[in-house]
Design an enzyme around this catalytic site. Structure first.
Site, short mmCIF file in Angstrom:
data_model
loop_
_atom_site.label_atom_id
_atom_site.label_comp_id
_atom_site.label_asym_id
_atom_site.label_seq_id
_atom_site.Cartn_x
_atom_site.Cartn_y
_atom_site.Cartn_z
N ASP A 365 0.82 -1.22 0.00
CA ASP A 365 0.00 0.00 0.00
C ASP A 365 0.86 1.27 0.00
O ASP A 365 1.89 1.33 0.66
CB ASP A 365 -0.86 -0.03 1.29
N ARG A 441 -12.24 2.51 7.67
CA ARG A 441 -10.82 2.78 7.36
C ARG A 441 -10.70 3.98 6.38
O ARG A 441 -9.97 3.93 5.40
CB ARG A 441 -10.17 1.54 6.75
N LYS A 474 -1.15 -8.16 -5.46
CA LYS A 474 -1.87 -8.47 -4.22
C LYS A 474 -3.15 -7.63 -4.27
O LYS A 474 -3.10 -6.41 -4.33
CB LYS A 474 -1.01 -8.08 -3.02
N ASP A 476 -6.33 -6.39 -2.48
CA ASP A 476 -6.80 -6.24 -1.10
C ASP A 476 -8.26 -5.74 -1.06
O ASP A 476 -8.80 -5.27 -2.08
CB ASP A 476 -5.88 -5.24 -0.37
N ASP A 546 -3.57 -10.70 9.08
CA ASP A 546 -2.66 -9.59 9.41
C ASP A 546 -1.90 -9.90 10.69
O ASP A 546 -1.01 -9.13 11.08
CB ASP A 546 -3.44 -8.28 9.55
#
Ligand code: GLA
Length: 724
Positions: A365, A441, A474, A476, A546
């Site tokens: 990220d 978030r 990846k 997400d 995570d």
């Protein structure tokens, strides 16, 4: 013959190497379930399935051919006398939801048809045989086709359902589960996987109470909290012995698994799309296809059940070159840098990692838009050149110059309010007009049911993948859905939105993988919040949690392995004290635990000491040495994590090698610990790395003792290879 039909008995028998499934058509055309379990030859089971003593207050069908509530139903309908949980409920144009389907015809053919726009298991004409049973509700004209595919070499059967409106009037699907199974009374327990963020897939097993037990999600994803998986096991079933049924839905959105135990103790299990927040309008001539449900049965306990799922998913669900190709050993920068990086920092991590044998750097990220934290930039999939001078192509070239591959993080479905995309297209988010949008978030969710949204996302991702050499993505997904509505749908179709959303996700995944077939995709959702078979179809590995603490990972990886293969379980070595738990565990242990998955590192290698780097070199060697046995071998969970110890074994399919890993979670003086190998060929000779040679029977019966002096949180491995 994997699928047999007796004309005389009007009886179907579906058989895999070790299991059989029977149902018949009664004189009224009802489909009556007869048996599912250990293999039986073709025989007349029709009377065995008749149940007695349950007739009071249970109405008969109008033609008097059955008592829907007492007969085990192959696919249970609502509103016509079966008061147990219904797999099917259709509201017809006159407003009522009485449904009654009867047999019309069937066909059997080699192979397995794909489901339009949805992920599913697949198989060649040699591997699979399919039965389609067409039924119809003679009053409404609803046509329901039940699909069964038998995997001939594996003890698995897949099921799904298609509904077609064969009438002149509109009808609304309110419940349409993918499968319904009846299991006669016994000492049954329900096994399932619950959890939360950083604590996914905890395996729980409990006696099934009378009434209805539900395992469900209504979050718009399969979720951290419940997995679309359930096992029905005998109370005496262990890891190695006893009856174990497993059910898993190939779906990434709202699912429902319900088990009803009636007063006699008989069970019915249904699995499919969660009817809460679901509805689907069928205009005349329209059709709807459910996701696929997988059923397996083993008499070799939970371990036997898991191994069937593992093999099926490795061979017949994951697809593309990476299902068999060796995955690159990677380093991901997330826990090493979070959002705080620039091009030099990333390059230096790659350089140090590459020198130790790491094969790919994954940039996580923060590389796009105006993103310096989780508050801005999502949706603007253009490189942030202030952080990465020269852009992704320059960074990728430099990393490839080190002889390494390059991977990149995306979160395509999300958008920050502080983004150019949101400023330009506020209507592209999921929202209910005039209702404030919930935020998670600092992000909203894009309306993936819209083609223009998917076109935009595809173009951004495709451009990025074309302008730099990127071998891995990846993908997400960091929040759950709220205010699930679309500006483009009429009111009567808003109930379709959750399902339309996930069909949109599948569509984008499909377009991406078709345009870039060699890409290795890793699924992710705040760790393992979308760890399900549908995602495995696109991404052969999924970031498991995570929580990277090795001791926590013992539980998480154990639970995940209940139905997902090791090759799917992404697992990384991170720093200590661990960022999530503050626990310190030896680097060797972190490596040994991460090895039981798709292995990698997630830390800043430039900060490692020489001694730590030496340990990493050792781990890299082991990764290569044990790769095949771990990724393609059979898993035996000899000691599930119990707070004291934990051990697992991989045995290669040809039984020529095996790897046992033992973890001492908490040491006790003077306790002798022995672990017995499993799954070896008793007649082959095997040598360990110290040169001890014993027959497989001895390794399995006598086992291996461990040093009494093992410290808390340390590991011990034994690798055996066949000696000719
Ligand atoms: C999620 C993922 C992490 C990381 C972050 C980035 O939490 O699970 O691995 O990618 O997002 O924001």
């Amino acid at each position: 013959m994997p699928i047999q039909y007796s004309e005389e008995l009007r009886l179907f028998r579906l058989a895999t190497p070790n299991t059989a499934y029977f149902f018949h058509i009664n004189e009224g055309g009802f489909l009556i379930h007869d048996y599912y379990g250990e293999i039986l030859p073709m025989c007349d089971l029709r009377s065995a399935s008749a149940r007695i003593g349950k007739a009071s207050f249970s109405p008969r069908s109008a033609d008097l051919t059955t008592v829907p509530e007492t007969a085990p139903q192959e696919y249970s309908c609502n509103g016509t006398g079966d008061y147990r949980i219904s797999a099917l409920q259709i509201r017809e144009s006159r407003g009522n939801a009485a449904t009654d389907i009867r047999y019309v015809s069937h066909k059997v053919y080699p192979g397995k048809p794909a489901i339009q726009g949805q992920p599913a298991t697949y198989g060649t004409d040699e591997e699979t045989t399919t039965l389609e049973v067409l039924t119809e509700d003679g009053v409404t004209g609803a046509r329901i086709t039940l699909y069964y595919t038998v995997f001939e070499q594996q003890d698995a059967i897949s099921r799904r359902v298609k509904a077609e409106n064969n009438s002149e009037k509109v009808m609304d699907l309110e419940r349409i589960y993918s499968l319904c199974v009846e299991i006669p009374f016994g000492n049954w327990e329900l096994g399932h996987l619950y959890g939360s963020w950083a604590k996914e897939r905890t395996f729980e097993r409990k006696e099934i109470p009378h009434g209805i037990t539900a395992i469900e999600s209504k979050r718009g994803s399969s979720s951290h909290h419940h997995n679309p998986f359930a096992a029905i096991v005998d109370k005496n079933t262990s890891e190695d012995t006893g009856a174990a049924y497993g059910f898993n839905l190939v779906y990434s959105s709202n699912f429902s698994i319900q088990v009803e135990k009636d007063y006699d103790g008989d069970l019915r299990l249904i699995m499919g799309i969660n009817p809460t927040d679901f509805g689907w309008r069928l205009e005349p001539g329209e059709a709807f296809e459910t996701p696929e449900g997988i059923m397996v049965f083993s008499k070799d306990g939970l371990g036997g059940m898991s191994r069937i799922f593992h093999k099926l998913y490795r061979n017949n669900l994951c697809r593309g070159p990476w299902k068999t190709k060796k995955r690159p050993l990677l380093i991901n920068n997330w826990e090493g840098t979070y959002f705080n990086f620039d091009e030099e920092k990333i390059f230096n991590i790659a350089k140090d990692a590459g020198e130790l044998g790491v094969e790919m750097l994954v940039l996580d990220d923060g590389w796009f838009g105006a993103c310096n934290n989780d508050k801005a930039g999502l949706g603007d999939w253009f490189v942030n050149e202030e952080k990465l001078k020269g852009g992704l192509s320059n960074l990728s070239e430099r990393i490839h110059g080190l002889g390494m591959k390059f991977g990149l993080w995306f979160e395509p479905e999300m958008i920050n309010p502080d983004s150019d995309l949101f400023r330009a297209h506020p209507d592209w988010c999921l929202q209910v007009e005039n209702r404030p949008m919930s935020i998670g978030r600092t992000q909203y969710v894009l309306d993936m049911s819209r083609e223009d949204v998917r076109d935009y996302l595809f173009k951004c991702m495709d451009d990025i993948l074309n302008t730099a050499q990127i071998e891995y993505v990846k993908w997400d997904f960091n929040r759950n859905l709220t205010e699930v509505a679309s500006f483009l749908l009429p009111a009567e179709r808003q109930k379709e939105m959750f399902h339309r959303y996930v069909l949109g996700v599948y569509d984008l995944l499909d377009r991406l993988m078709t345009a870039h077939p060699d890409l290795l995709l890793e699924g992710c959702s705040g760790g393992g919040g979308r760890f399900d078979p549908a995602m495995l179809y696109y991404s052969p590995q999924i970031w498991t949690s995570d929580d990277t603490d090795a001791m926590e990972r013992l539980d998480i990886q154990y639970g995940t392995s209940i139905c997902y293969p090791t090759s799917a379980i992404s697992s990384h070595v991170s720093v200590c004290p661990n960022h999530q738990t503050k626990r310190t565990v030896p680097l060797r242990t972190r490596g040994d635990v991460a090895l039981a998955g798709s292995f990698g590192y997630e830390l800043d290698m430039t900060k490692m000491s020489e001694a730590e780097k030496e340990e990493v070199r050792e781990q890299v060697k082991e990764y290569h040495k044990y790769y095949d046995v771990i990724h393609f071998g059979d898993l035996y969970r000899v000691i599930p994590p119990n707070g004291e110890e934990c051990a697992w074994i991989y045995v290669s399919e040809d039984k020529s090698e095996a790897l046992l890993t033992f973890v001492c979670i908490r040491n006790h003086p003077q306790i002798r610990r022995t672990v017995h190998f499993r799954g070896l060929d008793p007649n082959k000779n095997y040598a360990d790395e110290q040169g001890t040679v014993l027959p497989g029977s001895a390794w399995m019966n006598i086992g291996v003792n461990y040093p009494k002096s093992m410290a808390d949180g340390t590991t011990f491995k034994v690798y055996l290879s066949e000696i000719q």
